[in-house]
Design a protein around this motif. Structure first.
Motif, PDB file in Angstrom:
ATOM      1  N   ARG A   1       0.825  -1.213   0.000  1.00 32.54           N
ATOM      2  CA  ARG A   1       0.000   0.000   0.000  1.00 32.54           C
ATOM      3  C   ARG A   1       0.858   1.260   0.000  1.00 32.54           C
ATOM      4  O   ARG A   1       0.500   2.259  -0.613  1.00 32.54           O
ATOM      5  CB  ARG A   1      -0.931   0.019   1.207  1.00 32.54           C
ATOM      6  CG  ARG A   1      -2.067  -0.955   1.095  1.00 32.54           C
ATOM      7  CD  ARG A   1      -3.009  -0.807   2.242  1.00 32.54           C
ATOM      8  NE  ARG A   1      -4.083  -1.775   2.138  1.00 32.54           N
ATOM      9  CZ  ARG A   1      -5.128  -1.788   2.906  1.00 32.54           C
ATOM     10  NH1 ARG A   1      -5.253  -0.886   3.870  1.00 32.54           N
ATOM     11  NH2 ARG A   1      -6.060  -2.698   2.756  1.00 32.54           N
ATOM     12  N   ILE A   2       1.978   1.205   0.693  1.00 35.08           N
ATOM     13  CA  ILE A   2       2.870   2.364   0.738  1.00 35.08           C
ATOM     14  C   ILE A   2       3.424   2.642  -0.657  1.00 35.08           C
ATOM     15  O   ILE A   2       3.499   3.796  -1.081  1.00 35.08           O
ATOM     16  CB  ILE A   2       4.011   2.135   1.756  1.00 35.08           C
ATOM     17  CG1 ILE A   2       3.431   2.081   3.169  1.00 35.08           C
ATOM     18  CG2 ILE A   2       5.069   3.214   1.644  1.00 35.08           C
ATOM     19  CD1 ILE A   2       4.431   1.739   4.227  1.00 35.08           C
TER      20      ILE A   2
ATOM     21  N   ILE B   1       2.918   6.101  -2.719  1.00 36.29           N
ATOM     22  CA  ILE B   1       4.076   6.860  -3.218  1.00 36.29           C
ATOM     23  C   ILE B   1       3.947   7.085  -4.720  1.00 36.29           C
ATOM     24  O   ILE B   1       4.190   8.184  -5.222  1.00 36.29           O
ATOM     25  CB  ILE B   1       5.395   6.135  -2.867  1.00 36.29           C
ATOM     26  CG1 ILE B   1       5.632   6.175  -1.363  1.00 36.29           C
ATOM     27  CG2 ILE B   1       6.567   6.752  -3.617  1.00 36.29           C
ATOM     28  CD1 ILE B   1       6.786   5.334  -0.894  1.00 36.29           C
ATOM     29  N   THR B   2       3.544   6.063  -5.450  1.00 36.94           N
ATOM     30  CA  THR B   2       3.375   6.185  -6.895  1.00 36.94           C
ATOM     31  C   THR B   2       2.278   7.190  -7.239  1.00 36.94           C
ATOM     32  O   THR B   2       2.466   8.057  -8.095  1.00 36.94           O
ATOM     33  CB  THR B   2       3.044   4.814  -7.519  1.00 36.94           C
ATOM     34  OG1 THR B   2       4.067   3.882  -7.155  1.00 36.94           O
ATOM     35  CG2 THR B   2       2.953   4.904  -9.024  1.00 36.94           C
ATOM     36  N   CYS B   3       1.148   7.105  -6.569  1.00 40.89           N
ATOM     37  CA  CYS B   3       0.044   8.039  -6.812  1.00 40.89           C
ATOM     38  C   CYS B   3       0.437   9.466  -6.468  1.00 40.89           C
ATOM     39  O   CYS B   3       0.123  10.405  -7.198  1.00 40.89           O
ATOM     40  CB  CYS B   3      -1.195   7.624  -6.033  1.00 40.89           C
ATOM     41  SG  CYS B   3      -1.954   6.120  -6.652  1.00 40.89           S
ATOM     42  N   THR B   4       1.151   9.635  -5.372  1.00 40.39           N
ATOM     43  CA  THR B   4       1.622  10.959  -4.983  1.00 40.39           C
ATOM     44  C   THR B   4       2.585  11.519  -6.018  1.00 40.39           C
ATOM     45  O   THR B   4       2.520  12.698  -6.379  1.00 40.39           O
ATOM     46  CB  THR B   4       2.301  10.908  -3.600  1.00 40.39           C
ATOM     47  OG1 THR B   4       1.389  10.365  -2.650  1.00 40.39           O
ATOM     48  CG2 THR B   4       2.757  12.282  -3.157  1.00 40.39           C
TER      49      THR B   4
END
Length: 79
Positions: free
Chosen positions: A2-3, A7-10
């Protein structure tokens, strides 16, 4: 896992915001604000580029700022 997704979406969000902010900043430098008095009413309009005019109308609850990124691209094509 999930992290990594967060991080990818951010990261994608930061890239998109950077690109759209850059387009808006370029639009601010190439677009001129003008005013015209017509039948006692003061009208505000924006102008960019040269050649035949293209009229872009915004809808209710919108304003001319929504057209600024497109105006830069149109001014580049029409010149």
């Amino acid at each position: 896992m999930r992290i990594l997704i967060r991080i990818t979406c951010t990261g994608f969000a930061i890239v998109i915001l950077t690109l759209t902010t850059n387009l808006a900043a370029r639009a601010q430098t190439r677009i001129n604000d003008r005013f015209a008095a017509v039948n006692g009413i003061r009208l505000h309009y924006l102008i960019a580029g040269k050649g035949n005019p293209v009229i872009l109308l915004h809808g209710y609850a919108e304003n001319s700022h929504m057209w600024r990124p497109l105006m830069v691209e149109l001014a580049r094509v029409i010149q």
